[in-house]
Design an enzyme around this catalytic site. Structure first.
Site, short mmCIF file in Angstrom:
data_model
loop_
_atom_site.label_atom_id
_atom_site.label_comp_id
_atom_site.label_asym_id
_atom_site.label_seq_id
_atom_site.Cartn_x
_atom_site.Cartn_y
_atom_site.Cartn_z
CG HIS A 3 0.17 1.56 -9.27
ND1 HIS A 3 -0.07 1.22 -7.96
CD2 HIS A 3 -0.95 2.22 -9.67
CE1 HIS A 3 -1.27 1.65 -7.59
NE2 HIS A 3 -1.82 2.28 -8.61
NE ARG A 14 -8.04 0.42 5.33
CZ ARG A 14 -7.90 1.74 5.46
NH1 ARG A 14 -8.17 2.32 6.62
NH2 ARG A 14 -7.49 2.49 4.45
CB SER A 51 -12.21 -8.95 -4.94
OG SER A 51 -11.51 -10.09 -4.53
CG ASP A 54 -2.02 0.98 1.16
OD1 ASP A 54 -2.29 1.47 0.05
OD2 ASP A 54 -2.62 1.28 2.20
CG ASN A 112 2.37 1.31 -5.13
OD1 ASN A 112 3.32 1.26 -4.36
ND2 ASN A 112 1.89 0.24 -5.74
CD1 TRP A 145 7.28 7.01 -2.92
CD2 TRP A 145 6.80 7.27 -5.11
NE1 TRP A 145 8.47 7.21 -3.59
CE2 TRP A 145 8.20 7.36 -4.94
CE3 TRP A 145 6.26 7.39 -6.39
CZ2 TRP A 145 9.07 7.58 -6.01
CZ3 TRP A 145 7.12 7.62 -7.45
CH2 TRP A 145 8.51 7.71 -7.26
CG LEU A 188 11.15 -16.43 -2.31
CD1 LEU A 188 10.83 -16.45 -0.81
CD2 LEU A 188 11.71 -15.07 -2.68
#
Ligand code: FPP
Length: 229
Positions: A19, A169, A48, A2, A4, A7, A113
């Site tokens: 982004h 949250r 979603s 969160d 972007n 910024w 990974l």
């Protein structure tokens, strides 16, 4: 991931520029967690609910995903990263689905990974799709049966959930899987999330006592006996 948009706004740039920086930040983060021995990284790339953003931002994001996936695959492949895309594929463009399938196919033999990209994902969507499968199979509803049908059944529940951007949250991320996760809320906007902040999150995690419903005394006794169950 969160922050972007903020910024970019702070720099009088269009949100999509934020982004794009977010993709760079993700690339650095994947490398940094790998260097620290993390085995699974799960990121929330598109929820979603993100379809409700302005059409221009949604289409810009879709373009960016398709381009970024194609561009990053060779390096991720070379670095031993195995990619999974987690979420509803229905409604995604042919181009995005092709990129997702190629990334999953090209990295399928990697194991250093696991990188789960939650894309067109929501925690509620995941619970509902698993429950619907269970109902269709006519099986009894148990925690284990539901867990096995969830979209992230190929990995363990997360130990640590990091949210950037100063909000505190969960925003429909990993609702089922984060039942006993530790949370770290970072004020850093995602493009500014760097190795130092990652280390602060890990240090904070390492100070927590995870009790899983038990008492402190029980946890201490278990540790002394060398058991984790
Ligand atoms: C939330 O910040 C971020 C997103 C909705 C997009 C995140 C996606 C990426 C970083 C790209 C990932 C790329 C691949 C290939 C997986 P926000 O826009 O809500 O920021 P704000 O709260 O400041 O407005």
């Amino acid at each position: 991931m969160d922050g972007n948009g903020r910024w970019a706004s702070k720099r009088f740039l269009p949100r999509i520029a934020g982004h794009k920086q977010g993709v760079d930040s993700l690339r650095r983060c994947v490398r940094a967690v790998g260097q620290r021995g993390v085995k699974v990284l799960t990121v929330f790339a598109f929820s979603s609910e993100n379809w409700n953003r302005p059409a221009e931002e949604v289409s810009g994001l879709m373009e960016l995903f398709a381009m970024a996936i194609g561009r990053e695959i060779p390096q991720l492949k070379a670095d031993g990263v195995r990619m999974f895309f987690v979420g509803e594929r229905l409604g995604l463009s042919v181009k995005v689905i092709a990129g997702i399938e190629q990334a999953e196919r090209d990295t399928a033999s990697n194991s250093k990974l696991i990188l789960n990209v939650c894309f067109n994902y929501g925690g509620r969507w995941d619970i509902v799709q698993a429950a619907a499968k269970l109902a269709a199979q006519g099986k009894a509803v148990t925690e284990q049966a539901l867990s096995e049908l969830m979209a992230l059944s190929h990995v363990a529940d997360p130990d640590l959930v990091v949210r950037t951007g100063g909000e505190q949250r969960i925003s429909n991320f990993l609702l089922w899987q984060s039942a006993y996760s530790e949370f770290y809320f970072s004020d850093k906007l995602w493009p500014e999330f760097d190795e130092a902040e990652l280390d602060r999150a890990i240090a904070s995690f390492n100070q927590r006592e995870r009790r899983f419903g038990k008492t402190s005394g029980q946890i201490a006794a278990q540790a002394a006996a060398g058991s984790t169950s």
